[in-house]
Scaffold this motif. Structure first.
Motif, short mmCIF file in Angstrom:
data_model
loop_
_atom_site.label_atom_id
_atom_site.label_comp_id
_atom_site.label_asym_id
_atom_site.label_seq_id
_atom_site.Cartn_x
_atom_site.Cartn_y
_atom_site.Cartn_z
N GLU A 1 0.85 -0.97 0.01
CA GLU A 1 0.23 0.33 -0.38
C GLU A 1 1.23 1.41 0.26
OE1 GLU A 1 -3.36 -0.88 3.00
OE2 GLU A 1 -3.41 1.86 2.23
N ILE A 2 1.57 1.26 0.75
CA ILE A 2 3.03 2.76 1.01
C ILE A 2 3.49 2.84 -0.61
CG2 ILE A 2 5.04 3.70 2.11
CD1 ILE A 2 4.28 1.69 4.22
N ASP A 3 4.24 0.93 -0.72
CA ASP A 3 4.20 1.50 -2.71
C ASP A 3 3.62 1.48 -3.67
OD1 ASP A 3 6.84 0.69 -3.56
OD2 ASP A 3 5.98 -1.33 -4.69
N GLY A 4 2.33 1.92 -3.04
CA GLY A 4 0.77 2.35 -4.14
C GLY A 4 0.53 0.92 -5.18
N ALA A 5 0.91 0.25 -4.85
CA ALA A 5 0.20 -1.37 -5.28
C ALA A 5 -1.09 -1.20 -5.85
CB ALA A 5 0.86 -2.27 -4.81
N ASN A 6 -1.93 -1.65 -6.99
CA ASN A 6 -3.32 -2.16 -6.84
C ASN A 6 -4.17 -2.07 -5.86
OD1 ASN A 6 -5.51 -3.75 -7.25
ND2 ASN A 6 -4.80 -3.81 -9.53
N PRO A 7 -5.14 -1.82 -5.35
CA PRO A 7 -5.78 -1.85 -3.99
C PRO A 7 -6.57 -3.35 -3.88
CG PRO A 7 -6.31 0.25 -5.22
CD PRO A 7 -5.53 -0.77 -6.20
N PHE A 8 -6.36 -3.95 -4.72
CA PHE A 8 -6.81 -5.34 -5.10
C PHE A 8 -6.43 -6.59 -4.67
CE2 PHE A 8 -10.00 -2.91 -8.24
CZ PHE A 8 -10.94 -3.40 -7.70
N ARG A 9 -4.59 -5.78 -4.91
CA ARG A 9 -3.57 -6.84 -4.78
C ARG A 9 -3.71 -6.33 -3.29
NH1 ARG A 9 2.63 -6.67 -6.68
NH2 ARG A 9 2.32 -8.91 -6.04
N VAL A 10 -3.64 -5.13 -2.66
CA VAL A 10 -3.43 -5.05 -0.74
C VAL A 10 -4.01 -5.98 -0.57
CG1 VAL A 10 -3.79 -2.71 0.70
CG2 VAL A 10 -2.10 -2.76 -1.70
N ARG A 11 -5.74 -5.71 -1.06
CA ARG A 11 -6.81 -6.05 0.01
C ARG A 11 -6.46 -8.00 -0.10
NH1 ARG A 11 -12.07 -4.04 -2.21
NH2 ARG A 11 -11.10 -2.68 -2.77
N ALA A 12 -6.50 -8.37 -1.24
CA ALA A 12 -5.81 -9.42 -0.83
C ALA A 12 -5.50 -10.64 0.01
CB ALA A 12 -5.41 -10.52 -2.92
N TYR A 13 -4.11 -9.26 0.17
CA TYR A 13 -3.11 -9.82 1.10
C TYR A 13 -3.20 -9.85 2.28
CZ TYR A 13 0.73 -11.16 -1.45
OH TYR A 13 1.26 -11.98 -2.53
N ARG A 14 -3.87 -8.62 2.61
CA ARG A 14 -4.99 -8.36 3.79
C ARG A 14 -5.76 -9.17 4.29
NH1 ARG A 14 -4.44 -2.44 3.66
NH2 ARG A 14 -2.78 -2.91 5.12
N GLU A 15 -6.83 -9.70 3.58
CA GLU A 15 -7.69 -10.55 3.86
C GLU A 15 -6.86 -11.84 4.18
OE1 GLU A 15 -11.19 -10.46 4.02
OE2 GLU A 15 -11.21 -12.63 4.15
N GLY A 16 -5.62 -12.09 3.20
CA GLY A 16 -5.06 -13.60 3.04
C GLY A 16 -4.54 -13.94 4.30
N VAL B 1 10.25 3.72 8.16
CA VAL B 1 8.70 4.25 7.52
C VAL B 1 7.43 2.83 7.62
CG1 VAL B 1 8.10 5.00 4.95
CG2 VAL B 1 10.48 5.10 5.79
N ALA B 2 7.77 1.94 7.48
CA ALA B 2 6.94 0.77 7.04
C ALA B 2 5.78 0.87 8.99
CB ALA B 2 6.89 -0.50 7.15
N ALA B 3 6.56 0.78 9.74
CA ALA B 3 6.43 0.98 10.99
C ALA B 3 6.17 2.22 11.19
CB ALA B 3 7.11 0.81 11.92
N ARG C 1 -1.34 7.80 4.11
CA ARG C 1 -0.92 9.22 5.00
C ARG C 1 0.65 8.91 4.89
NH1 ARG C 1 -4.66 10.75 8.56
NH2 ARG C 1 -6.20 12.28 7.66
N VAL C 2 1.35 7.89 5.27
CA VAL C 2 2.57 6.90 5.19
C VAL C 2 2.99 7.10 3.81
CG1 VAL C 2 4.51 5.66 5.89
CG2 VAL C 2 2.75 5.84 7.49
N LYS C 3 2.73 6.58 2.71
CA LYS C 3 2.76 7.29 1.45
C LYS C 3 3.33 8.55 1.11
CE LYS C 3 1.32 5.91 -2.97
NZ LYS C 3 2.29 5.59 -4.30
N THR C 4 2.68 9.76 1.49
CA THR C 4 2.81 10.60 0.91
C THR C 4 4.15 11.27 2.30
OG1 THR C 4 0.84 11.27 0.69
CG2 THR C 4 1.48 13.15 1.33
N LEU C 5 4.33 11.00 3.14
CA LEU C 5 5.89 11.27 4.16
C LEU C 5 6.65 10.78 2.96
CD1 LEU C 5 3.92 10.61 7.22
CD2 LEU C 5 4.18 12.64 6.74
#
Ligand SMILES: [Zn+2]
Ligand SMILES: [Zn+2]
Length: 606
Positions: A18-33, A91-93, A104-108
């Motif tokens: 998500e910080i890297d700006g990846a496709n939101p579907f991909r992010v969600r798939a990992y979170r759901e996993g 940064v991830a932390a 917001r972390v991505k913006t920072l």
């Protein structure tokens, strides 16, 4: 890797993506996993060996299954390594700081090039955050506040996060031929909320073989030092682990010394000196003669003290109690018979009502309370009055399916900003068990916060104040009410205080719990489980209670069922049931209805 560790790694990948700006579907798939794995009872390490077993899990596709196979086989995956190479761990932390999500972390990271905590703090102090898209002055202030809270946490991990790896390493060493004892000392043994490093003490075995087993553990990232009697490593998680080989005949003295705390040890050494003795990690000695060293009990006894449970060794008066023989008999995990705070898929839990009941039964619990959220938490599918009445039939059906488990029809009702409860008294009267909790508006003046909490504990239908402070360890300070007043009112009204066993809550803290006990409060220790696997967290709540000096008598959910029912009876509820009489019966007669089908998965309330 345990399921929890795999889940945490997937969650970490999701955050980095998500910080890297990846496709939101991909992010969600990992979170759901991550959610699926964390909530899955069977070990994914075992499943990874079976072709197709992982892919058969709902929410686990080919991509995720491949990552999980990497993780369970080698403890790492290329994808995570690549992401970590681009985005610094620090940064991830930031995403763990209250108010800073991945966006917001991505913006920072991108707009200001902030790469570490010091740079973040400097930028916030210089007022550079407020102008960023999606920020503002309030967010900037919250970042500074969150940084202050988190600084107490720097370099430390939650006890529960250290738990599985600590035991895995200890077991690996224990399996070496000839090894007699392996103990995890330090703040880990004192069951502090967070640990800075791990201290392993080992007796017996071939030193070379012990050190080899230790430094070659798959979770070791760096070997910091390797010697004859001491080696140090850093794990992937950043946690440092020291292993010391000690002679069997000084094991007790070494264990005492390396368990600490510093304050406790200083007091012990002073007592030794007063008796013309000297105490160090090799033993208690008079001149050249060793007086005691083999076991902790022997050392304490030689000093005129009873053995002190590690959870109490903080230099807070425990030595006087040990000398007087009045140490409390601390509550134990085996004393716990009930778990009175848990959620199911009907609100924001991951497992069904039936699965939760079955898991509780499997764990040997006598009584549970099902406590979904109330309507203020719309995101978490909180219950309104009609849904509460509808659920009377659902709970009755559940009881019929689980005749060997006592099931309380409960609810976790939100305490609104002004102290009013989220549901009216007539609705609360329908319930067997009412937990009241704060899930919003954590920032208040102490006066307003105290008035809010007092109003809640004075409601005659309430049984327990859930995670009273609403703190998150390393993330959120919690509500600043005057606990002395609130605990007094709770005790006077027969409202218990909860020690919430969620590893990042442990709320009340041991300091607060000591105070509440002094004011006459009784307690419940609850997991607040949002999945069957969370029922395992009970031990962390028990540790916290032990650190507060609580005994079995202080904790309601150690009572056998019949006594528990008497202890939690609220006169108002009985009067209300008598007055309205029929209020419960029609609902109870109503057939069990299925919960309405949800369109979106609920967000977990924190
Ligand atoms: Zn809650
Ligand atoms: Zn809850």
């Amino acid at each position: 890797m345990t399921n929890a560790e795999v889940a945490r790694t997937l969650e970490r990948i999701a955050t980095l993506l998500e910080i890297d700006g990846a496709n939101p579907f991909r992010v969600r798939a990992y979170r759901e996993g991550a959610r699926v794995i964390e909530g899955h009872a069977e070990s994914v390490s075992a499943m990874a060996a079976e072709p197709g077993a992982l892919e058969a899990l709902k929410g686990i596709g080919k991509d995720l299954a491949a990552r999980i196979r990497d993780l369970t086989a080698t403890g790492r995956t290329d994808m995570l390594d690549e992401l970590r190479a681009r985005i610094p761990d620090e940064v991830a932390a930031f995403t763990e700081l209250q108010g800073l999500g991945p966006k917001r972390v991505k913006t920072l990271f991108e707009a200001l090039g902030i790469r570490d905590r010091a740079a973040l703090e400097a930028a916030a102090r210089a007022g550079q955050l407020r102008g960023l898209p999606g920020f503002g002055e309030k967010v900037e202030q919250n970042v500074l506040k969150a940084l202050a809270t988190a600084s107490a946490m720097t370099g430390r991990v939650l006890l529960a996060h250290a738990w599985p790896i600590a035991h895995a390493i200890a077991e690996r060493v224990q399996a070496i031929r000839g090894v007699e004892s392996v103990e995890l000392a330090g703040s880990f043994r004192r069951r502090r909320e967070t640990v800075g490093d791990l201290d392993l003490l080992v007796t017996g075995g071939d030193p070379e073989a012990v050190m080899q087993a230790f430094v070659s553990h798959p979770s070791v990232a760096d070997v910091l030092g390797r010697g004859e009697t001491k080696s140090s490593v850093r794990l992937d998680s950043g946690l440092q682990v020291d292993l010391r080989l000690v002679p069997g005949d000084s094991f007790g003295a070494a264990l005492l010394y390396f368990t600490g705390s510093k304050a406790h040890n200083i007091e012990l050494r002073r007592i030794a000196q007063e008796q013309g003795l000297s105490l160090n990690e090799y033993g208690l000695t008079r001149g050249e003669r060793v007086v005691a060293s083999r076991t902790e009990e022997q050392v304490y006894r030689a000093l005129g003290l009873a053995w002190i449970p590690p959870e109490l060794r903080e230099g807070l008066g425990e030595i006087d109690l040990a000398r007087a023989g009045t140490l409390p008999r601390l509550v134990e995990l085996a004393d716990v018979r009930a778990d009175l705070h848990m959620h199911s898929t009907r609100s924001d839990g991951r497992d069904t009502l039936e699965a939760m009941a079955q898991a509780a039964l499997d764990r040997g619990l006598e009584t549970i309370a099902i406590t979904e959220h109330s309507k203020a938490l719309a995101m978490a599918n909180g219950f309104d009055a009609a849904r509460v009445r509808q659920s009377v039939g659902e709970i009755a059906a559940l009881r019929a399916r689980f005749p060997r488990l006592h099931i309380l029809h409960g609810l976790e009702v939100d305490i609104l900003g002004d102290g009013a409860l989220d549901l009216d008294d007539d609705t609360l009267a329908v319930l067997d068990w009412v937990v009241v909790s704060i899930h919003s508006r954590f920032e208040m003046t102490p006066e307003a916060a105290t008035a809010r909490a007092l109003a809640a504990v004075r409601n005659p239908f309430v049984n327990v104040f859930g995670h009273p402070r609403g703190r998150l360890i390393g993330g959120r300070e919690g509500v600043p009410f005057d606990l002395e007043q609130v605990a007094e009112a709770a005790a006077a009204n027969g409202v218990a205080m909860e020690i919430n066993a969620s590893p990042d809550r442990l709320d009340l803290s041991e300091v607060d719990a000591r105070l509440a006990r002094a004011k006459g409060c009784r307690f419940t220790i609850d997991t607040d489980a949002h999945a069957t696997t969370h029922l395992e967290n009970m031990k962390f709540g028990v540790f916290q209670a032990r650190r507060a000096g609580l005994t079995r008598e202080d904790v309601l959910n150690t009572l056998p069922h019949a006594k528990l029912m008497t202890a939690i009876e609220r006169p108002a509820r009985r009067a209300s049931a008598g007055r309205t009489g029929a209020a419960r019966t029609p609902a109870e007669r109503a057939p069990a209805k299925r919960a309405p089908v949800k369109r979106t998965p609920p967000k977990r309330a924190r």
